[in-house]
Design a protein around this motif. Sequence first.
Motif, PDB file in Angstrom:
ATOM      1  N   THR A 226       0.841  -1.198   0.000  1.00  0.00           N
ATOM      2  CA  THR A 226       0.000   0.000   0.000  1.00  0.00           C
ATOM      3  C   THR A 226       0.875   1.247   0.000  1.00  0.00           C
ATOM      4  OG1 THR A 226      -1.704  -1.192   1.255  1.00  0.00           O
ATOM      5  CG2 THR A 226      -1.862   1.213   1.191  1.00  0.00           C
ATOM      6  N   SER A 227       1.910   1.234   0.835  1.00  0.00           N
ATOM      7  CA  SER A 227       2.842   2.365   0.875  1.00  0.00           C
ATOM      8  C   SER A 227       4.092   1.962   1.644  1.00  0.00           C
ATOM      9  CB  SER A 227       2.199   3.587   1.534  1.00  0.00           C
ATOM     10  OG  SER A 227       1.824   3.286   2.868  1.00  0.00           O
ATOM     11  N   ILE A 228       5.190   2.606   1.291  1.00  0.00           N
ATOM     12  CA  ILE A 228       6.433   2.514   2.061  1.00  0.00           C
ATOM     13  C   ILE A 228       6.891   3.951   2.295  1.00  0.00           C
ATOM     14  CG2 ILE A 228       8.836   1.762   2.105  1.00  0.00           C
ATOM     15  CD1 ILE A 228       8.101  -0.568   0.323  1.00  0.00           C
ATOM     16  N   TYR A 229       7.177   4.292   3.532  1.00  0.00           N
ATOM     17  CA  TYR A 229       7.594   5.667   3.810  1.00  0.00           C
ATOM     18  C   TYR A 229       8.516   5.707   5.027  1.00  0.00           C
ATOM     19  CZ  TYR A 229       3.670   5.317   7.128  1.00  0.00           C
ATOM     20  OH  TYR A 229       2.794   4.905   8.110  1.00  0.00           O
ATOM     21  N   PRO A 230       9.417   6.691   5.056  1.00  0.00           N
ATOM     22  CA  PRO A 230      10.303   6.842   6.212  1.00  0.00           C
ATOM     23  C   PRO A 230       9.602   7.601   7.327  1.00  0.00           C
ATOM     24  CG  PRO A 230      10.798   8.526   4.608  1.00  0.00           C
ATOM     25  CD  PRO A 230       9.705   7.675   4.001  1.00  0.00           C
ATOM     26  N   ARG A 231      10.001   7.314   8.566  1.00  0.00           N
ATOM     27  CA  ARG A 231       9.522   8.066   9.722  1.00  0.00           C
ATOM     28  C   ARG A 231      10.755   8.579  10.466  1.00  0.00           C
ATOM     29  NH1 ARG A 231       5.438   4.019  12.682  1.00  0.00           N
ATOM     30  NH2 ARG A 231       7.410   2.941  12.971  1.00  0.00           N
ATOM     31  N   ILE A 232      10.834   9.866  10.644  1.00  0.00           N
ATOM     32  CA  ILE A 232      12.023  10.493  11.224  1.00  0.00           C
ATOM     33  C   ILE A 232      11.677  11.073  12.582  1.00  0.00           C
ATOM     34  CG2 ILE A 232      13.819  12.237  10.912  1.00  0.00           C
ATOM     35  CD1 ILE A 232      11.890  11.259   7.856  1.00  0.00           C
ATOM     36  N   GLY A 233      12.495  10.751  13.580  1.00  0.00           N
ATOM     37  CA  GLY A 233      12.252  11.243  14.926  1.00  0.00           C
ATOM     38  C   GLY A 233      12.741  12.671  15.110  1.00  0.00           C
ATOM     39  N   THR A 234      12.245  13.324  16.134  1.00  0.00           N
ATOM     40  CA  THR A 234      12.719  14.666  16.465  1.00  0.00           C
ATOM     41  C   THR A 234      14.156  14.595  16.965  1.00  0.00           C
ATOM     42  OG1 THR A 234      11.768  14.416  18.684  1.00  0.00           O
ATOM     43  CG2 THR A 234      10.428  15.540  17.023  1.00  0.00           C
ATOM     44  N   VAL A 235      14.847  15.710  16.954  1.00  0.00           N
ATOM     45  CA  VAL A 235      16.243  15.769  17.406  1.00  0.00           C
ATOM     46  C   VAL A 235      16.326  15.308  18.859  1.00  0.00           C
ATOM     47  CG1 VAL A 235      18.205  17.273  17.847  1.00  0.00           C
ATOM     48  CG2 VAL A 235      16.782  17.639  15.814  1.00  0.00           C
ATOM     49  N   GLY A 236      17.199  14.332  19.115  1.00  0.00           N
ATOM     50  CA  GLY A 236      17.392  13.827  20.467  1.00  0.00           C
ATOM     51  C   GLY A 236      16.473  12.695  20.864  1.00  0.00           C
ATOM     52  N   SER A 237      15.469  12.375  20.041  1.00  0.00           N
ATOM     53  CA  SER A 237      14.545  11.292  20.383  1.00  0.00           C
ATOM     54  C   SER A 237      15.185   9.944  20.102  1.00  0.00           C
ATOM     55  CB  SER A 237      13.239  11.434  19.589  1.00  0.00           C
ATOM     56  OG  SER A 237      13.488  11.283  18.200  1.00  0.00           O
ATOM     57  N   ILE A 238      14.643   8.897  20.715  1.00  0.00           N
ATOM     58  CA  ILE A 238      15.196   7.553  20.536  1.00  0.00           C
ATOM     59  C   ILE A 238      14.314   6.695  19.637  1.00  0.00           C
ATOM     60  CG2 ILE A 238      16.419   7.575  22.735  1.00  0.00           C
ATOM     61  CD1 ILE A 238      14.133   5.880  23.897  1.00  0.00           C
ATOM     62  N   ALA A 239      13.126   7.205  19.291  1.00  0.00           N
ATOM     63  CA  ALA A 239      12.215   6.457  18.421  1.00  0.00           C
ATOM     64  C   ALA A 239      11.533   7.428  17.467  1.00  0.00           C
ATOM     65  CB  ALA A 239      11.180   5.701  19.243  1.00  0.00           C
ATOM     66  N   PRO A 240      11.391   7.042  16.191  1.00  0.00           N
ATOM     67  CA  PRO A 240      10.772   7.925  15.196  1.00  0.00           C
ATOM     68  C   PRO A 240       9.251   7.866  15.238  1.00  0.00           C
ATOM     69  CG  PRO A 240      11.497   5.924  14.141  1.00  0.00           C
ATOM     70  CD  PRO A 240      11.901   5.802  15.590  1.00  0.00           C
ATOM     71  N   ASN A 241       8.686   8.261  16.352  1.00  0.00           N
ATOM     72  CA  ASN A 241       7.249   8.176  16.534  1.00  0.00           C
ATOM     73  C   ASN A 241       6.563   9.458  16.073  1.00  0.00           C
ATOM     74  OD1 ASN A 241       4.661   7.525  17.356  1.00  0.00           O
ATOM     75  ND2 ASN A 241       5.033   8.093  19.484  1.00  0.00           N
ATOM     76  N   ILE A 242       5.720   9.345  15.057  1.00  0.00           N
ATOM     77  CA  ILE A 242       5.035  10.510  14.504  1.00  0.00           C
ATOM     78  C   ILE A 242       4.116  11.142  15.549  1.00  0.00           C
ATOM     79  CG2 ILE A 242       3.362  11.261  12.752  1.00  0.00           C
ATOM     80  CD1 ILE A 242       4.566   9.161  10.890  1.00  0.00           C
ATOM     81  N   GLY A 243       3.538  10.322  16.409  1.00  0.00           N
ATOM     82  CA  GLY A 243       2.636  10.839  17.428  1.00  0.00           C
ATOM     83  C   GLY A 243       3.324  11.682  18.485  1.00  0.00           C
ATOM     84  N   SER A 244       4.653  11.616  18.547  1.00  0.00           N
ATOM     85  CA  SER A 244       5.400  12.397  19.543  1.00  0.00           C
ATOM     86  C   SER A 244       6.286  13.449  18.888  1.00  0.00           C
ATOM     87  CB  SER A 244       6.262  11.466  20.404  1.00  0.00           C
ATOM     88  OG  SER A 244       5.455  10.538  21.105  1.00  0.00           O
ATOM     89  N   GLY A 245       5.842  13.960  17.757  1.00  0.00           N
ATOM     90  CA  GLY A 245       6.572  15.047  17.116  1.00  0.00           C
ATOM     91  C   GLY A 245       7.410  14.644  15.929  1.00  0.00           C
ATOM     92  N   GLY A 246       7.521  13.344  15.652  1.00  0.00           N
ATOM     93  CA  GLY A 246       8.263  12.900  14.481  1.00  0.00           C
ATOM     94  C   GLY A 246       7.517  13.244  13.203  1.00  0.00           C
ATOM     95  N   TYR A 247       8.145  13.007  12.092  1.00  0.00           N
ATOM     96  CA  TYR A 247       7.523  13.338  10.812  1.00  0.00           C
ATOM     97  C   TYR A 247       7.904  12.314   9.764  1.00  0.00           C
ATOM     98  CZ  TYR A 247      12.163  15.347   9.873  1.00  0.00           C
ATOM     99  OH  TYR A 247      13.521  15.525   9.711  1.00  0.00           O
TER     100      TYR A 247
END
Length: 347
Positions: A226-247
Amino acid sequence: MTLIGMLHHREDPQRVRRAYAYSAVAKAEGIPFFYFTPGKVNMENRTINGKIYENGNWQEKKFPFPDVIYNASYPLTDKAEIIVDFLSEIIPFTSHSVGDKSYVNKLIKKGEMFAQYLIPSMDLIDANRFMQMVRHYPKVIMKPVSGNQGKGIIFIEKEGNDKYRVNETGDISIYTKQELVEFTSRKIQEQKYLAQQFISCQIKSGQVYDFRLHVQKNGEGKWVITSIYPRIGTVGSIAPNIGSGGYTGYLDIFLQKEFDDSWYNIKKTLEYFAINFSNHFDSLYDDVSLDELGIDVGIDENQKLWLFEVNWRPGAPIIFNCELDVARNTVQYAKYLAENSQRNVNE
């Protein structure tokens, strides 16, 4: 003609964003579709007071039991669970849980074919045993076994002699070995955790990232991307979680920027992994057939691919606005499932 029922715990389909998309796709596909909740099921008469979208509104009508059910959420009460269990015994459901993180890891390890992509991990049931992992790996993470969206992840890093840096949702603490043992003991009394070696997957800026491989079964019962996409964490984060400010971002642009001349090969590797892993993983479940997966993978500095998690009901990526793509696959697969279940009964 196949009748699809969408089962959800919310009474009002207008509060379920997906409901309209699924109704619209079903209409375009020429497949009757209605929305319902467990409380609207009459088990004796085998009828359901469901809702159908007509003339710009959701209108309540009485329906016979559907040929297939898209079970879009968990039952929230014991009574609802009884009704859902009753329906699942006589009507094929599209969606089935893959189990928690610990179960999934053990299943993949037992299946062997993709075990090489697993991150070294252990069920965290003993703090002293956990310390053996901490001594062996300089960086370790603790994940709630039943967690999602990166919530509750704890990062532990060795810092000098008998000192450990612990990052718990952005709160940093420095513990001695004994303090870390006590901290871990408290945590595993609260809930079940999986402990893993921390695999560093970073973009050139130093931010952590991973890839979400969103796959579904189509109208032929075959896995498609369906889709493949990157998820990038905020600076200093340990997980690329979009719900916590990642994109997130577009795959080709991201790969070209981060992997230079290797970008196309990595793209093909991700696509190949998405389909082949899904086929294998699906085969590991004897009693159910899976319909949709969100597979999270990372690529380290040596361009080795690691499997982070396998998620059930991953949802559509925000950036692509592809709810209709997800809905189309689900509706077409539901039709396929109903027709093949009926064929098996007739045979």
